[in-house]
Enzyme design. Sequence first.
Site, PDB file in Angstrom:
ATOM      1  N   SER A  39       0.842  -1.198   0.000  1.00 48.84           N
ATOM      2  CA  SER A  39       0.000   0.000   0.000  1.00 48.84           C
ATOM      3  C   SER A  39       0.878   1.250   0.000  1.00 48.84           C
ATOM      4  O   SER A  39       1.780   1.381   0.835  1.00 48.84           O
ATOM      5  CB  SER A  39      -0.874  -0.036   1.255  1.00 48.84           C
ATOM      6  OG  SER A  39      -1.671   1.104   1.317  1.00 48.84           O
ATOM      7  N   HIS A  96       0.427   4.435   0.773  1.00 51.50           N
ATOM      8  CA  HIS A  96       0.422   5.478   1.803  1.00 51.50           C
ATOM      9  C   HIS A  96       1.288   5.141   3.010  1.00 51.50           C
ATOM     10  O   HIS A  96       1.478   5.971   3.892  1.00 51.50           O
ATOM     11  CB  HIS A  96      -1.015   5.840   2.221  1.00 51.50           C
ATOM     12  CG  HIS A  96      -1.738   4.829   3.047  1.00 51.50           C
ATOM     13  ND1 HIS A  96      -1.845   4.932   4.405  1.00 51.50           N
ATOM     14  CD2 HIS A  96      -2.410   3.700   2.708  1.00 51.50           C
ATOM     15  CE1 HIS A  96      -2.569   3.915   4.868  1.00 51.50           C
ATOM     16  NE2 HIS A  96      -2.919   3.147   3.861  1.00 51.50           N
ATOM     17  N   THR A 152     -11.829   2.098 -13.990  1.00 49.85           N
ATOM     18  CA  THR A 152     -10.835   3.006 -14.579  1.00 49.85           C
ATOM     19  C   THR A 152      -9.692   3.229 -13.598  1.00 49.85           C
ATOM     20  O   THR A 152      -9.914   3.477 -12.412  1.00 49.85           O
ATOM     21  CB  THR A 152     -11.502   4.349 -14.955  1.00 49.85           C
ATOM     22  OG1 THR A 152     -12.553   4.056 -15.878  1.00 49.85           O
ATOM     23  CG2 THR A 152     -10.511   5.316 -15.574  1.00 49.85           C
ATOM     24  N   CYS A 202      -9.900   3.631  21.392  1.00 49.75           N
ATOM     25  CA  CYS A 202     -11.159   4.084  21.955  1.00 49.75           C
ATOM     26  C   CYS A 202     -12.156   4.256  20.811  1.00 49.75           C
ATOM     27  O   CYS A 202     -12.058   5.199  20.048  1.00 49.75           O
ATOM     28  CB  CYS A 202     -10.925   5.416  22.654  1.00 49.75           C
ATOM     29  SG  CYS A 202     -12.110   5.745  23.924  1.00 49.75           S
TER      30      CYS A 202
HETATM   31  N1  PLP Z   1      -2.092  -4.646   6.284  1.00 52.15           N
HETATM   32  C1  PLP Z   1      -1.362  -4.009   7.214  1.00 52.15           C
HETATM   33  C2  PLP Z   1      -0.298  -4.741   7.950  1.00 52.15           C
HETATM   34  C3  PLP Z   1      -1.600  -2.654   7.492  1.00 52.15           C
HETATM   35  O1  PLP Z   1      -0.879  -2.039   8.430  1.00 52.15           O
HETATM   36  C4  PLP Z   1      -2.625  -1.994   6.776  1.00 52.15           C
HETATM   37  C5  PLP Z   1      -2.943  -0.574   7.054  1.00 52.15           C
HETATM   38  O2  PLP Z   1      -3.141  -0.181   8.182  1.00 52.15           O
HETATM   39  C6  PLP Z   1      -3.333  -2.705   5.802  1.00 52.15           C
HETATM   40  C7  PLP Z   1      -3.052  -4.030   5.588  1.00 52.15           C
HETATM   41  C8  PLP Z   1      -4.420  -2.048   5.000  1.00 52.15           C
HETATM   42  O3  PLP Z   1      -3.883  -1.196   4.005  1.00 52.15           O
HETATM   43  P1  PLP Z   1      -4.773  -0.020   3.371  1.00 52.15           P
HETATM   44  O4  PLP Z   1      -4.880   1.033   4.406  1.00 52.15           O
HETATM   45  O5  PLP Z   1      -3.979   0.446   2.190  1.00 52.15           O
HETATM   46  O6  PLP Z   1      -6.061  -0.614   2.972  1.00 52.15           O
END
Ligand code: PLP
Length: 401
Positions: free
Chosen positions: A218, A220, A256, A346
């Site tokens: 991912s 981000h 897309t 929380c």
């Molecule tokens: N797997 C792990 C270990 C993560 O830390 C996260 C995000 O917190 C994800 C999957 C999910 O990724 P996304 O936020 O891009 O859906």
Amino acid sequence: MGGKEFLLLLLPEKKIKMRKRIVYFDNAATTSMDFEVIDEMIRIYNDFYGNPSSIHSLGRASRVIIEDSRRLIAELLNVNSDEIYFTSGGTEAVNIAISGFIHANSIKNVITSSIEHPAVLKTLEYLSGKGLINTHFVNVNHNGEIDLEELKKLIMKNMSALVCLMHANNETGVVLPVAEVSAICENCGAFFMSDMVQTTGKYKIDLGSLHVDLAAASAHKFHGPKGIGFLYSRKSGILQPLVFGGKQERALRSGTENIAGIAGMAKAMEVANRDMQKNELRITALKNYCVAQLRKHIPSVTFNAESDKSGLYNLFNVSFSLEEYNDMLVQLLDMEGICVSGGSACSSGAVKYSPVLKAIGADISRPALRIAFSKYNSIDEIDYFINALIDINIKNNPLKK
Ligand code: PLP
């Protein structure tokens, strides 16, 4: 618009400017975007707005951006570009990897652990609920490590199983010996899916030399944009699509394409790989400094899953004594402008304890923090954090009780 109304519009921004500094130590939740990535995305948004499925010149230009990005990401992972599929992030990549695999193959057994991300655990729960799979959980010890001997036994007992184990845990930072696990899976005839969301962009991952069948990442989490990720699949034809439509991403993930997101993710990966050694050294030094300062100023701290000395170089998980801190620790730090995650979340007023800390047998009654650094953090910010912790300590400041 009158002058008064115009001034009112300015007020919130002024307020933000007057706010205390922001210290962001929640880089396992998400990271801020790299300026090089933002520049690249602005360029794409401006000039490459054609639909990549269109056959005219603008469409073809967008298609080139997507395929160049795919090639770059594949090169950095030492795999072929047709093994990379773009998704909306880690969660979707994991969902396609697991559900798509189960639907396309007559595999009934899945081996996983209780410390996986909900993207994995909830998908498995859903498939189990539908009677499509049997889920087997491998033991995790007090340090958050997978019992590899038990894993072997489970694989031998459940031939041709799908093994779902994350490369690094997002709460404790414990890193799986992925080469060893992939070799076990290869030798025992199991398929291996690894959630590599927390390691992609932090380590050089040579997927081409590992027996990993499926992996998820991912953008981000490594200073790229949100809402974009990728799925790696070593073999073609082993996944059934979950989303149907225009047959984008070789019909595995219709819709897309997010062109700017894809190009931004490729740029983020390129920058992360280019600066990897430098960043690792710098961030490791930050982690070591913070751990030492915590020990010096708050001697009662304990580090979960040995995250002070091992695991991801940017992250540790620490618990405090109830005599010194209460359940509101994350909120009290937030009031000082410090963003961290807690060991207990929380949600809608109820304190929810971390299933990961619970699974490894940590004392979940104690307030815990996950501290996760990035290349944008500094020693000065750590000093600010430590001073805030000293001030919030109930013994020093009974008003914070
Ligand atoms: N797997 C792990 C270990 C993560 O830390 C996260 C995000 O917190 C994800 C999957 C999910 O990724 P996304 O936020 O891009 O859906």
